[in-house]
Design a protein around this motif. Structure first.
Motif, PDB file in Angstrom:
ATOM      1  N   GLU A   9       0.822  -1.216   0.000  1.00  0.00           N
ATOM      2  CA  GLU A   9       0.000   0.000   0.000  1.00  0.00           C
ATOM      3  C   GLU A   9       0.849   1.255   0.000  1.00  0.00           C
ATOM      4  O   GLU A   9       0.570   2.205  -0.742  1.00  0.00           O
ATOM      5  N   LYS A  10       1.884   1.281   0.824  1.00  0.00           N
ATOM      6  CA  LYS A  10       2.760   2.461   0.901  1.00  0.00           C
ATOM      7  C   LYS A  10       3.502   2.685  -0.414  1.00  0.00           C
ATOM      8  O   LYS A  10       3.661   3.817  -0.868  1.00  0.00           O
ATOM      9  N   LEU A  11       3.950   1.589  -1.026  1.00  0.00           N
ATOM     10  CA  LEU A  11       4.669   1.700  -2.287  1.00  0.00           C
ATOM     11  C   LEU A  11       3.757   2.241  -3.383  1.00  0.00           C
ATOM     12  O   LEU A  11       4.122   3.169  -4.109  1.00  0.00           O
ATOM     13  N   LYS A  12       2.559   1.692  -3.482  1.00  0.00           N
ATOM     14  CA  LYS A  12       1.615   2.142  -4.510  1.00  0.00           C
ATOM     15  C   LYS A  12       1.244   3.609  -4.302  1.00  0.00           C
ATOM     16  O   LYS A  12       1.179   4.394  -5.253  1.00  0.00           O
ATOM     17  N   ILE A  51      13.950  -2.491  -1.227  1.00  0.00           N
ATOM     18  CA  ILE A  51      13.223  -1.362  -0.646  1.00  0.00           C
ATOM     19  C   ILE A  51      14.034  -0.084  -0.827  1.00  0.00           C
ATOM     20  O   ILE A  51      13.495   0.956  -1.191  1.00  0.00           O
ATOM     21  N   ARG A  52      15.342  -0.162  -0.598  1.00  0.00           N
ATOM     22  CA  ARG A  52      16.215   1.007  -0.779  1.00  0.00           C
ATOM     23  C   ARG A  52      16.200   1.484  -2.226  1.00  0.00           C
ATOM     24  O   ARG A  52      16.141   2.688  -2.489  1.00  0.00           O
ATOM     25  N   LYS A  53      16.262   0.561  -3.185  1.00  0.00           N
ATOM     26  CA  LYS A  53      16.242   0.933  -4.606  1.00  0.00           C
ATOM     27  C   LYS A  53      14.923   1.620  -4.964  1.00  0.00           C
ATOM     28  O   LYS A  53      14.918   2.639  -5.662  1.00  0.00           O
ATOM     29  N   LEU A  54      13.832   1.054  -4.499  1.00  0.00           N
ATOM     30  CA  LEU A  54      12.518   1.632  -4.787  1.00  0.00           C
ATOM     31  C   LEU A  54      12.383   3.009  -4.147  1.00  0.00           C
ATOM     32  O   LEU A  54      11.897   3.952  -4.776  1.00  0.00           O
ATOM     33  N   ALA A  55      12.832   3.131  -2.903  1.00  0.00           N
ATOM     34  CA  ALA A  55      12.754   4.407  -2.197  1.00  0.00           C
ATOM     35  C   ALA A  55      13.588   5.473  -2.904  1.00  0.00           C
ATOM     36  O   ALA A  55      13.146   6.614  -3.067  1.00  0.00           O
ATOM     37  N   LYS A  56      14.780   5.094  -3.350  1.00  0.00           N
ATOM     38  CA  LYS A  56      15.636   6.045  -4.061  1.00  0.00           C
ATOM     39  C   LYS A  56      14.961   6.498  -5.356  1.00  0.00           C
ATOM     40  O   LYS A  56      14.965   7.686  -5.691  1.00  0.00           O
ATOM     41  N   ALA A  57      14.363   5.569  -6.080  1.00  0.00           N
ATOM     42  CA  ALA A  57      13.684   5.899  -7.334  1.00  0.00           C
ATOM     43  C   ALA A  57      12.489   6.816  -7.087  1.00  0.00           C
ATOM     44  O   ALA A  57      12.143   7.638  -7.940  1.00  0.00           O
ATOM     45  N   LEU A  58      11.874   6.695  -5.914  1.00  0.00           N
ATOM     46  CA  LEU A  58      10.716   7.518  -5.559  1.00  0.00           C
ATOM     47  C   LEU A  58      11.116   8.791  -4.812  1.00  0.00           C
ATOM     48  O   LEU A  58      10.270   9.613  -4.491  1.00  0.00           O
ATOM     49  N   ASP A  59      12.409   8.918  -4.502  1.00  0.00           N
ATOM     50  CA  ASP A  59      12.931  10.050  -3.746  1.00  0.00           C
ATOM     51  C   ASP A  59      12.261  10.170  -2.379  1.00  0.00           C
ATOM     52  O   ASP A  59      11.808  11.249  -1.977  1.00  0.00           O
ATOM     53  N   VAL A  60      12.175   9.029  -1.683  1.00  0.00           N
ATOM     54  CA  VAL A  60      11.645   9.003  -0.316  1.00  0.00           C
ATOM     55  C   VAL A  60      12.615   8.242   0.578  1.00  0.00           C
ATOM     56  O   VAL A  60      13.474   7.493   0.093  1.00  0.00           O
ATOM     57  N   ASP A  61      12.468   8.424   1.858  1.00  0.00           N
ATOM     58  CA  ASP A  61      13.269   7.678   2.825  1.00  0.00           C
ATOM     59  C   ASP A  61      12.750   6.238   2.863  1.00  0.00           C
ATOM     60  O   ASP A  61      11.538   6.032   2.917  1.00  0.00           O
ATOM     61  N   PRO A  62      13.639   5.241   2.845  1.00  0.00           N
ATOM     62  CA  PRO A  62      13.181   3.855   2.874  1.00  0.00           C
ATOM     63  C   PRO A  62      12.266   3.532   4.060  1.00  0.00           C
ATOM     64  O   PRO A  62      11.329   2.755   3.927  1.00  0.00           O
ATOM     65  N   THR A  63      12.504   4.180   5.185  1.00  0.00           N
ATOM     66  CA  THR A  63      11.682   3.877   6.365  1.00  0.00           C
ATOM     67  C   THR A  63      10.230   4.350   6.172  1.00  0.00           C
ATOM     68  O   THR A  63       9.337   3.806   6.796  1.00  0.00           O
ATOM     69  N   GLU A  67       6.631   2.228   7.435  1.00  0.00           N
ATOM     70  CA  GLU A  67       5.776   2.723   8.523  1.00  0.00           C
ATOM     71  C   GLU A  67       4.371   2.193   8.388  1.00  0.00           C
ATOM     72  O   GLU A  67       3.857   2.012   7.286  1.00  0.00           O
ATOM     73  N   GLU A  68       3.737   1.968   9.538  1.00  0.00           N
ATOM     74  CA  GLU A  68       2.342   1.483   9.561  1.00  0.00           C
ATOM     75  C   GLU A  68       1.393   2.605   9.252  1.00  0.00           C
ATOM     76  O   GLU A  68       1.540   3.711   9.550  1.00  0.00           O
TER      77      GLU A  68
END
Length: 68
Positions: A9-12, A51-63, A67-68
């Protein structure tokens, strides 16, 4: 006991906020489109490096994806 992490959900949410398709995110992150699909559907538990790769591509912090 191992902890199972699902971030679908967070990724989408992060991906659609940036107006990216699953294919575009996969290309930016260097992962396969099926990886993005499976993670978003919570059919796969991603490794932290993914998760790190996806977060970097989205320009967000992996954490933020954890998060819930």
């Amino acid at each position: 006991m191992p902890v199972v992490v699902y971030i679908g959900e967070k990724l989408k949410e992060a991906r659609t906020k940036r107006l990216l398709t699953q294919e575009e995110l996969a290309e930016k992150a260097g992962v396969s489109p099926s990886t993005v699909v499976n993670i978003e559907r919570n059919n796969a538990e991603p490794h932290f490096r993914t998760i790190r790769k996806l977060a970097k591509a989205l320009d967000v912090d992996p954490t933020s994806l954890l998060e819930e």
